[in-house]
Scaffold this motif. Structure first.
Motif, PDB file in Angstrom:
ATOM      1  N   GLN A 185       0.840  -1.042  -0.109  1.00 34.76           N
ATOM      2  CA  GLN A 185       0.151  -0.088  -0.069  1.00 34.76           C
ATOM      3  C   GLN A 185       0.932   1.128   0.035  1.00 34.76           C
ATOM      4  OE1 GLN A 185      -3.541   0.581  -0.083  1.00 34.76           O
ATOM      5  NE2 GLN A 185      -2.606   2.610  -0.415  1.00 34.76           N
ATOM      6  N   GLU A 186       0.583   2.267  -1.121  1.00 34.77           N
ATOM      7  CA  GLU A 186       1.403   3.406  -0.931  1.00 34.77           C
ATOM      8  C   GLU A 186       0.737   4.450   0.230  1.00 34.77           C
ATOM      9  OE1 GLU A 186      -0.677   2.348  -3.369  1.00 34.77           O
ATOM     10  OE2 GLU A 186       0.415   2.142  -5.207  1.00 34.77           O
ATOM     11  N   ASN A 187       1.682   5.195   0.609  1.00 31.88           N
ATOM     12  CA  ASN A 187       1.187   6.023   1.924  1.00 31.88           C
ATOM     13  C   ASN A 187      -0.094   7.084   1.128  1.00 31.88           C
ATOM     14  OD1 ASN A 187       2.880   4.847   3.642  1.00 31.88           O
ATOM     15  ND2 ASN A 187       4.646   6.320   2.745  1.00 31.88           N
ATOM     16  N   ILE A 188      -1.012   7.075   1.823  1.00 29.07           N
ATOM     17  CA  ILE A 188      -2.205   8.108   1.458  1.00 29.07           C
ATOM     18  C   ILE A 188      -2.416   8.746   3.074  1.00 29.07           C
ATOM     19  CG2 ILE A 188      -4.375   8.203   0.592  1.00 29.07           C
ATOM     20  CD1 ILE A 188      -3.976   5.759  -0.844  1.00 29.07           C
ATOM     21  N   ASP A 189      -2.527   9.957   2.518  1.00 29.17           N
ATOM     22  CA  ASP A 189      -2.797  10.712   3.817  1.00 29.17           C
ATOM     23  C   ASP A 189      -4.398  10.607   4.459  1.00 29.17           C
ATOM     24  OD1 ASP A 189      -2.407  12.852   6.015  1.00 29.17           O
ATOM     25  OD2 ASP A 189      -3.669  14.186   4.756  1.00 29.17           O
ATOM     26  N   GLU A 190      -4.324  10.034   5.784  1.00 31.06           N
ATOM     27  CA  GLU A 190      -5.527   9.799   6.249  1.00 31.06           C
ATOM     28  C   GLU A 190      -6.714  11.071   6.463  1.00 31.06           C
ATOM     29  OE1 GLU A 190      -7.657   8.133  10.492  1.00 31.06           O
ATOM     30  OE2 GLU A 190      -5.475   7.659   9.957  1.00 31.06           O
ATOM     31  N   GLU A 191      -6.341  12.033   6.572  1.00 28.71           N
ATOM     32  CA  GLU A 191      -7.029  13.184   6.515  1.00 28.71           C
ATOM     33  C   GLU A 191      -7.629  13.745   5.284  1.00 28.71           C
ATOM     34  OE1 GLU A 191      -8.310  15.238   9.238  1.00 28.71           O
ATOM     35  OE2 GLU A 191      -7.337  13.504  10.317  1.00 28.71           O
ATOM     36  N   ARG A 192      -6.849  13.508   3.917  1.00 28.29           N
ATOM     37  CA  ARG A 192      -7.180  13.626   2.923  1.00 28.29           C
ATOM     38  C   ARG A 192      -8.471  12.663   2.547  1.00 28.29           C
ATOM     39  NH1 ARG A 192      -3.731  13.163  -2.592  1.00 28.29           N
ATOM     40  NH2 ARG A 192      -5.128  13.827  -3.993  1.00 28.29           N
ATOM     41  N   PHE A 369      -9.632  -5.098  -8.071  1.00 27.94           N
ATOM     42  CA  PHE A 369     -10.112  -5.437  -6.733  1.00 27.94           C
ATOM     43  C   PHE A 369      -8.900  -5.528  -5.768  1.00 27.94           C
ATOM     44  CE2 PHE A 369     -13.634  -6.955  -8.963  1.00 27.94           C
ATOM     45  CZ  PHE A 369     -14.771  -7.232  -8.035  1.00 27.94           C
ATOM     46  N   ASP A 370      -7.843  -5.706  -6.562  1.00 30.41           N
ATOM     47  CA  ASP A 370      -6.324  -5.718  -5.752  1.00 30.41           C
ATOM     48  C   ASP A 370      -5.861  -4.466  -5.411  1.00 30.41           C
ATOM     49  OD1 ASP A 370      -6.189  -8.846  -6.263  1.00 30.41           O
ATOM     50  OD2 ASP A 370      -5.808  -8.209  -8.286  1.00 30.41           O
ATOM     51  N   ASN A 371      -6.548  -3.308  -5.905  1.00 33.26           N
ATOM     52  CA  ASN A 371      -5.856  -1.994  -5.470  1.00 33.26           C
ATOM     53  C   ASN A 371      -6.874  -1.205  -4.531  1.00 33.26           C
ATOM     54  OD1 ASN A 371      -3.400  -1.462  -6.737  1.00 33.26           O
ATOM     55  ND2 ASN A 371      -4.501  -1.639  -8.848  1.00 33.26           N
ATOM     56  N   VAL A 372      -7.673  -1.811  -3.994  1.00 30.88           N
ATOM     57  CA  VAL A 372      -8.746  -1.201  -3.126  1.00 30.88           C
ATOM     58  C   VAL A 372      -7.722  -0.790  -1.663  1.00 30.88           C
ATOM     59  CG1 VAL A 372     -10.682  -1.297  -1.616  1.00 30.88           C
ATOM     60  CG2 VAL A 372     -10.683  -2.100  -3.997  1.00 30.88           C
ATOM     61  N   THR A 478     -17.025  17.708 -21.623  1.00 33.22           N
ATOM     62  CA  THR A 478     -17.199  17.101 -20.284  1.00 33.22           C
ATOM     63  C   THR A 478     -16.451  16.064 -19.894  1.00 33.22           C
ATOM     64  OG1 THR A 478     -18.877  15.550 -21.312  1.00 33.22           O
ATOM     65  CG2 THR A 478     -19.800  17.789 -20.418  1.00 33.22           C
ATOM     66  N   ALA A 479     -15.775  15.131 -21.035  1.00 30.45           N
ATOM     67  CA  ALA A 479     -14.844  14.119 -20.849  1.00 30.45           C
ATOM     68  C   ALA A 479     -13.768  14.512 -19.724  1.00 30.45           C
ATOM     69  CB  ALA A 479     -14.230  13.659 -22.093  1.00 30.45           C
ATOM     70  N   SER A 480     -12.833  15.443 -19.846  1.00 32.14           N
ATOM     71  CA  SER A 480     -11.996  16.029 -18.946  1.00 32.14           C
ATOM     72  C   SER A 480     -12.318  16.056 -17.500  1.00 32.14           C
ATOM     73  CB  SER A 480     -11.385  17.449 -19.411  1.00 32.14           C
ATOM     74  OG  SER A 480     -10.897  17.276 -20.758  1.00 32.14           O
ATOM     75  N   LYS A 481     -13.740  16.470 -17.259  1.00 34.59           N
ATOM     76  CA  LYS A 481     -14.157  16.793 -16.128  1.00 34.59           C
ATOM     77  C   LYS A 481     -14.298  15.062 -15.534  1.00 34.59           C
ATOM     78  CE  LYS A 481     -15.618  18.973 -12.548  1.00 34.59           C
ATOM     79  NZ  LYS A 481     -14.615  19.831 -11.620  1.00 34.59           N
ATOM     80  N   LEU A 482     -14.939  14.244 -16.339  1.00 36.35           N
ATOM     81  CA  LEU A 482     -15.128  12.917 -15.874  1.00 36.35           C
ATOM     82  C   LEU A 482     -13.537  12.078 -15.513  1.00 36.35           C
ATOM     83  CD1 LEU A 482     -16.755  10.167 -15.756  1.00 36.35           C
ATOM     84  CD2 LEU A 482     -15.981   9.862 -17.787  1.00 36.35           C
ATOM     85  N   ILE A 483     -12.605  12.418 -16.253  1.00 33.45           N
ATOM     86  CA  ILE A 483     -11.479  11.728 -16.122  1.00 33.45           C
ATOM     87  C   ILE A 483     -10.891  12.440 -14.817  1.00 33.45           C
ATOM     88  CG2 ILE A 483      -8.908  11.465 -16.623  1.00 33.45           C
ATOM     89  CD1 ILE A 483     -10.979   9.928 -18.429  1.00 33.45           C
ATOM     90  N   GLU A 484     -10.925  13.571 -14.698  1.00 31.25           N
ATOM     91  CA  GLU A 484     -10.591  14.245 -13.541  1.00 31.25           C
ATOM     92  C   GLU A 484     -11.216  13.785 -12.120  1.00 31.25           C
ATOM     93  OE1 GLU A 484     -11.171  18.571 -11.215  1.00 31.25           O
ATOM     94  OE2 GLU A 484     -11.068  18.667 -13.387  1.00 31.25           O
ATOM     95  N   GLY A 490      -9.359   7.993  -7.192  1.00 32.57           N
ATOM     96  CA  GLY A 490      -8.182   6.957  -7.354  1.00 32.57           C
ATOM     97  C   GLY A 490      -7.254   7.337  -6.245  1.00 32.57           C
ATOM     98  N   GLN A 491      -6.867   8.638  -6.119  1.00 39.24           N
ATOM     99  CA  GLN A 491      -5.654   9.056  -5.274  1.00 39.24           C
ATOM    100  C   GLN A 491      -5.980   8.446  -3.932  1.00 39.24           C
ATOM    101  OE1 GLN A 491      -5.617  13.161  -5.990  1.00 39.24           O
ATOM    102  NE2 GLN A 491      -4.823  12.871  -8.208  1.00 39.24           N
ATOM    103  N   VAL A 492      -7.238   8.560  -3.403  1.00 41.72           N
ATOM    104  CA  VAL A 492      -7.733   8.003  -2.181  1.00 41.72           C
ATOM    105  C   VAL A 492      -8.136   6.593  -2.048  1.00 41.72           C
ATOM    106  CG1 VAL A 492      -8.129  10.687  -1.331  1.00 41.72           C
ATOM    107  CG2 VAL A 492     -10.021   9.176  -2.182  1.00 41.72           C
ATOM    108  N   ALA A 493      -8.881   6.242  -2.908  1.00 42.61           N
ATOM    109  CA  ALA A 493      -9.194   4.789  -2.894  1.00 42.61           C
ATOM    110  C   ALA A 493      -8.357   3.850  -3.488  1.00 42.61           C
ATOM    111  CB  ALA A 493     -10.685   4.826  -3.597  1.00 42.61           C
ATOM    112  N   GLY A 494      -7.730   4.189  -4.395  1.00 40.19           N
ATOM    113  CA  GLY A 494      -6.863   3.113  -4.798  1.00 40.19           C
ATOM    114  C   GLY A 494      -6.910   2.878  -6.426  1.00 40.19           C
ATOM    115  N   LEU A 495      -8.211   3.296  -7.104  1.00 39.64           N
ATOM    116  CA  LEU A 495      -8.522   2.943  -8.384  1.00 39.64           C
ATOM    117  C   LEU A 495      -7.454   3.563  -9.288  1.00 39.64           C
ATOM    118  CD1 LEU A 495     -11.797   2.410  -9.961  1.00 39.64           C
ATOM    119  CD2 LEU A 495     -10.334   4.038 -10.943  1.00 39.64           C
ATOM    120  N   LYS A 496      -6.943   2.833 -10.287  1.00 42.03           N
ATOM    121  CA  LYS A 496      -6.049   3.390 -11.258  1.00 42.03           C
ATOM    122  C   LYS A 496      -6.485   3.009 -12.718  1.00 42.03           C
ATOM    123  CE  LYS A 496      -2.246   2.510  -8.320  1.00 42.03           C
ATOM    124  NZ  LYS A 496      -0.846   1.761  -8.058  1.00 42.03           N
TER     125      LYS A 496
END
Length: 614
Positions: A185-192, A369-372, A478-484, A490-496
């Motif tokens: 698991q990469e380090n992810i700030d809990e407060e974030r 499933f493996d990155n949650v 609108t696609a750029s907003k979706l990817i954003e 993904g930065q907090v939940a792990g999805l890539k």
């Protein structure tokens, strides 16, 4: 000559469930385990340690009993063989003695009986499933109907330097290195994470659901969960099958229930519940030389699966209300055909409205499933006010996990797991869709992401577990907003996002606009894509050509091949019901056939009758 010792071969032990059908054995096992519980279950001894030790003791008893049985068989055969050889020598010295010849015939007859009994046991083992299951729909018949047995033997792998490796130790090292990195698991700030979940404004679960989740597990729940467990499933590291717990449930259910409630109260599980063996399943149409192209399926201990299935049943009661209808994966009364119908209706809608531009983005999440992120999952449960005991049970499960990967009947060294939901666990898919729903809700609520709007309802996505399709109108805007949104989640939940495999299917867009969209998102725009087993294009008129005709050809070929199976009339009818008829019916439900009085079933009926009455 040099002799090279490669070390001990580490393979797995598995209970032979045929001995559980012997009344004398089960009575002896019950007596031994009852004595073991009485002697070891003390007030100052952890019930979880006693449980794990009891399983190890049972395993030792079974191994010792099997060894004794085999030794006795070998000794009896050896004694008869020695006696026969001795009489043979006597007969050579005194050929006139007829009683020696008679004794030899008797011994030879006994040796033949032993050989016949061994052969009969093997035949019974091979034929039992045939006699029990050959004439009814089920797992065994489905296995026999496969095009070919799925090969899981990994003959070679490519390492990080691009070298092809054939040796067992080299392959095990490649596997261990890959999954060791994957499950770190990469380090992810809990407060974030907390801030993200607070901004999501998630609803809290109803009080009655919280009370239900907080309550102790009952004997009725345990009994029902045990009854629903499938027989014949591959066991976990302890080698004990579900049938072991079903056969000895009068003895084992009470201590198992005590352990389950202790897990929820004290946030601690038996050590054996944190262990798993991973079997690697190759992905379709992917390079088998690359370790990333295998799906890791966890083989978990049967007692853990019973516990996890109870928690899963409780969780389902809330998820059906919380999870939006556009997510159809793993939830009661939701089916895959709902996703396909919406996507086909979307294509048809924009065919009828050529003035509107639309894009379907088929998201491929890298090892979803493996990155949650465990931290995200647990904080989500707290944010939604799940019951404290339920959260503690989940936290105990997702704390310190280990696994060994199976390859060529051997095992790799142990791998530490610090993220992901284990595929093979009854809880895993439900926890996954729960965490993913946070992203889906954010996308539905985002006004700057425009979906297909029909009257007052807007369709922005369809999901079947991790198979996500996003419906975007005016995609260049609108696609750029979706990817954003996806990347922020993904930065907090792990999805890539795997942009190499993510594809876009457009409608009513010019070639230069398609190129602009592909450059903007760094995702390929394609003319044809396979979604949930169906090939789709931007024109509904190609659906029949790309799917129905090929399906009909494949079914005809399958029926011709299955004629070689030794099945009765009922068995052949079962093959049609559980395989070909279902495939034809599903296609018909997804796509209406142009001919008003023709259905997929009627088109195939001549072939079905021909197969049934061969």
């Amino acid at each position: 000559m040099t002799i090279k010792w490669k070390g001990q071969r580490r393979s797995r032990w598995m209970l032979n469930n045929t001995i559980l059908k012997e009344k004398d054995f089960t009575q002896w096992m019950e007596k031994e385990l009852a004595f073991f519980f009485r002697e070891n279950k003390k007030e100052d001894t952890s019930i979880q340690n006693v449980w794990d030790t009891t399983k190890a003791y049972a395993r030792g008893l079974i191994i010792d009993d099997t060894r004794k049985r085999n030794t006795m068989k070998r000794s009896a055969s050896k004694a008869l063989e020695d006696e026969y050889k001795g009489l043979e020598k006597e007969l050579q010295k005194m050929p006139q003695k007829k009683d020696i010849k008679l004794k030899m015939d008797i011994i030879k007859h006994k040796m033949g009986l032993i050989e016949k009994e061994e052969l009969a046991q093997k035949i019974r083992g091979a034929k039992q499933n045939y006699f029990e299951d050959a004439n009814k729909p089920g797992r065994w018949l489905a296995y026999k109907l496969r095009k070919e047995k799925e090969s899981r033997k990994i003959l070679q792998l490519i390492d990080d330097q691009g070298q092809v490796c054939y040796g067992s130790n080299e392959k095990k090292e490649i596997i261990r290195d890959y999954y060791g990195k994957l499950y770190t698991q990469e380090n992810i700030d809990e407060e974030r994470v907390k801030q993200y979940l607070q901004n999501a404004k998630l609803p809290q679960i109803p009080k009655e659901i919280e009370t239900m989740l907080e309550s102790n597990i009952t004997m009725m729940e345990l009994t029902e969960a045990l009854k629903k467990q499938n027989n014949g499933k591959a066991p976990g590291p302890d080698g004990l099958l579900t049938e072991f717990y079903k056969t000895l449930q009068e003895l084992l259910n009470l201590p198992l229930l005590e352990i389950m409630n202790e897990v929820m109260l004290k946030k601690r599980i038996p050590k054996s519940w944190s262990e798993a063996y991973i079997t690697l399943v190759p992905k379709e149409e992917a390079d088998p030389l690359l370790i990333k192209n295998y799906r890791p399926i966890s083989l978990l201990n049967a007692d853990y699966n019973i516990f996890a299935s109870i928690l899963a049943e409780r969780l389902k009661k809330n998820l059906n209300n919380f999870i939006h209808p556009d997510q159809n994966g793993f939830l009661p009364k939701r089916e895959i055909k709902g996703n396909m119908r919406v996507i086909l209706d979307t294509v048809e809608y924009y065919e009828a409205h050529p003035e509107k531009q639309m894009a379907l983005i088929f998201l491929d999440a890298q090892k979803a499933f493996d990155n949650v992120n465990w931290q995200f999952m647990l904080l989500l449960l707290e944010q939604m006010a799940f019951a404290r005991k339920f959260i503690q049970a989940i936290e105990a499960i997702y704390h310190n996990q280990t696994a060994k990967v199976m390859i060529e009947e051997e095992l790799t060294d142990s791998i530490d797991i610090r993220k992901g939901t284990r595929q093979g666990c009854p809880l895993s898919p439900l926890l996954f869709v729960l965490t993913l729903e946070v992203l889906n809700r954010n996308i539905r609520d985002e006004k700057n992401i425009k979906g297909m709007k029909i009257k007052k309802e807007e369709f922005k996505l369809q999901a079947f577990a991790d198979d996500l399709v996003f419906i975007l109108e005016d995609p260049l805007e609108t696609a750029s907003k979706l990817i954003e949104k996806i990347e922020t989640y993904g930065q907090v939940a792990g999805l890539k996002i795997n942009k190499d495999k993510t594809k876009i299917l457009t409608k009513n867009m010019l070639s230069r606009q398609k190129e602009e969209l592909a450059d903007l998102l760094k995702i390929q725009v394609t003319n044809k894509i396979k979604y949930l087993g169906i090939y789709l294009t931007a024109r509904c008129s190609t659906l029949k050509e790309n799917n129905y005709i090929k399906l009909k050809q494949q079914i005809v070929l399958d029926l011709a091949k299955w004629e070689n199976l030794q099945l009765s009339l009922i068995g052949r009818i079962s093959t049609i019901k559980m395989n070909t008829l279902e495939r034809a019916s599903d296609w018909g439900r997804w796509r209406k056939i142009n001919k008003p009085h023709s259905s997929p079933k009627s088109c195939f009926m001549p072939h079905f009758f021909s197969h049934a009455w061969i």
